[in-house]
Design a protein around this motif. Structure first.
Motif, mmCIF file in Angstrom:
data_model
loop_
_atom_site.group_PDB
_atom_site.id
_atom_site.type_symbol
_atom_site.label_atom_id
_atom_site.label_comp_id
_atom_site.label_asym_id
_atom_site.label_seq_id
_atom_site.Cartn_x
_atom_site.Cartn_y
_atom_site.Cartn_z
ATOM 1 N N ARG A 105 1.024 0.670 -11.958
ATOM 2 C CA ARG A 105 0.130 0.740 -10.803
ATOM 3 C C ARG A 105 -0.935 -0.352 -10.890
ATOM 4 O O ARG A 105 -1.235 -1.030 -9.921
ATOM 5 C CB ARG A 105 -0.521 2.121 -10.791
ATOM 6 N N LYS A 145 -2.363 -10.655 -0.064
ATOM 7 C CA LYS A 145 -3.657 -10.975 0.547
ATOM 8 C C LYS A 145 -3.862 -12.476 0.623
ATOM 9 O O LYS A 145 -4.388 -12.995 1.610
ATOM 10 C CB LYS A 145 -4.802 -10.326 -0.245
ATOM 11 N N GLN A 196 -6.082 -8.305 -9.752
ATOM 12 C CA GLN A 196 -6.057 -9.145 -8.545
ATOM 13 C C GLN A 196 -6.889 -10.410 -8.743
ATOM 14 O O GLN A 196 -6.451 -11.509 -8.386
ATOM 15 C CB GLN A 196 -6.561 -8.361 -7.328
ATOM 16 N N THR A 210 -11.894 -6.497 -1.670
ATOM 17 C CA THR A 210 -12.296 -5.085 -1.686
ATOM 18 C C THR A 210 -12.345 -4.469 -0.288
ATOM 19 O O THR A 210 -12.882 -5.077 0.640
ATOM 20 C CB THR A 210 -13.668 -4.940 -2.372
ATOM 21 N N PHE A 211 -11.771 -3.289 -0.157
ATOM 22 C CA PHE A 211 -11.854 -2.503 1.074
ATOM 23 C C PHE A 211 -12.369 -1.123 0.689
ATOM 24 O O PHE A 211 -11.594 -0.251 0.288
ATOM 25 C CB PHE A 211 -10.481 -2.372 1.737
ATOM 26 N N GLU A 240 -10.406 2.449 -0.586
ATOM 27 C CA GLU A 240 -10.598 3.064 -1.906
ATOM 28 C C GLU A 240 -10.996 4.531 -1.781
ATOM 29 O O GLU A 240 -10.529 5.380 -2.541
ATOM 30 C CB GLU A 240 -11.677 2.303 -2.697
ATOM 31 N N ARG A 279 0.838 -1.213 0.000
ATOM 32 C CA ARG A 279 0.000 0.000 0.000
ATOM 33 C C ARG A 279 0.866 1.253 0.000
ATOM 34 O O ARG A 279 0.532 2.254 -0.656
ATOM 35 C CB ARG A 279 -0.954 -0.011 1.195
#
Ligand SMILES: O=C(O)C(=O)C[C@]1(C(=O)O)C=C[C@@H](O)C=C1
Length: 251
Positions: free
Chosen positions: A148, A159, A242, A184-185, A189, A11
């Motif tokens: 990116r 993860k 992902q 997903t978070f 985001e 991150r």
């Protein structure tokens, strides 16, 4: 292992890459749309069929491939067909990813998004003749965005290693929707989008010595273009990478 990836470290890397993308946006926004850069009929380069931007990207990738750029698993070419091998001594990049990662390259989608969606938002219409410079700005921005998005491979591997028991059943069932949900978070985001817009505002402002005028001048580009780029395309495509990566993760 030389290079240890963790959720916190990937991150952090994504945050640093925001700077590169925003500077890339600023550099491209310096030029008007310069539509000849993208026009196959305009270029007429002997021995090459395609637009000027294709010419610059393909040939630069050729040189960079020889110089070893694509031996780093974080890099993915836009034109992988017929790319020459590296001609320099190899560096032992960490083999953190599952071997299936090498077959994931969604740069065709990145390219289309860039030309069709991003450029019209970013560049004011006009023509100043600087097509080669425009193509060079396109190349650096395309590479930054691509890097990116494909960094999703590393995010996904981290993860997976943190919670294989959660990911494995979904991977075996080829449950794309379930995987998408698990990785997903939403709050992360939202933070990303807000930070990107703030950085774009700060990096794009005129800097003078009279602090009264700081931030008052014309911005170098519309900062909401950066947050829209992230919201509509960069984050969704990073998530697509992902999912693709995870589906190849258990064999
Ligand atoms: O930080 C993560 O966990 C990521 O997967 C990266 C990312 C992003 O593209 O910024 C993508 C999906 C998550 O919902 C949050 C953020």
């Amino acid at each position: 292992e030389e290079n240890v990836y963790t959720l916190a470290s990937v991150r952090e890397d994504l945050i640093r890459q925001e700077d590169t993308i925003i500077y890339g946006l600023i550099e491209r926004a310096k030029f008007p749309s310069n539509s000849h850069t993208y026009d196959e009929k305009y270029a007429q380069i002997p021995g090459f069929s395609g637009s000027l931007v294709e010419f610059v990207v393909k040939n630069t990738e050729d040189v960079q491939a020889k110089a070893g750029r694509y031996t780093n698993p974080e890099e993915n070419p836009f034109f992988p067909e017929n790319l020459p091998p590296t001609s320099v001594p190899s560096y032992p990049f960490s083999q953190f990813l599952h071997p299936g990662a090498a077959s994931i390259n969604i740069n065709k989608s990145v390219w289309k998004m860039y030309l069709r969606d991003l450029l019209p938002l970013l560049a004011t219409s006009g023509d100043d003749g600087n097509y080669a410079q425009t193509a060079a700005a396109d190349l650096s921005l395309l590479q930054a965005i691509s890097r990116r998005i494909h960094y999703g491979k590393f995010v996904a591997e981290v993860k997976f290693r943190d919670a294989p028991q959660d990911y494995e059943p979904l991977i075996r069932a080829k449950d794309r929707e379930g995987l998408m949900k698990l990785l997903t978070f939403a709050s992360v985001e939202e933070t990303v989008r807000k930070r990107v817009e703030k950085k774009a505002t700060v990096f794009g402002q005129e800097v003078g010595l009279d602090s009264d005028n700081d931030g008052k001048g014309k911005s170098k580009f519309d900062p909401t273009v950066a947050s829209r780029l992230y919201k509509n395309w960069v984050i969704p495509l990073t998530k697509e990478v992902q999912v693709e990566y995870l589906l190849r993760r258990v064999d």
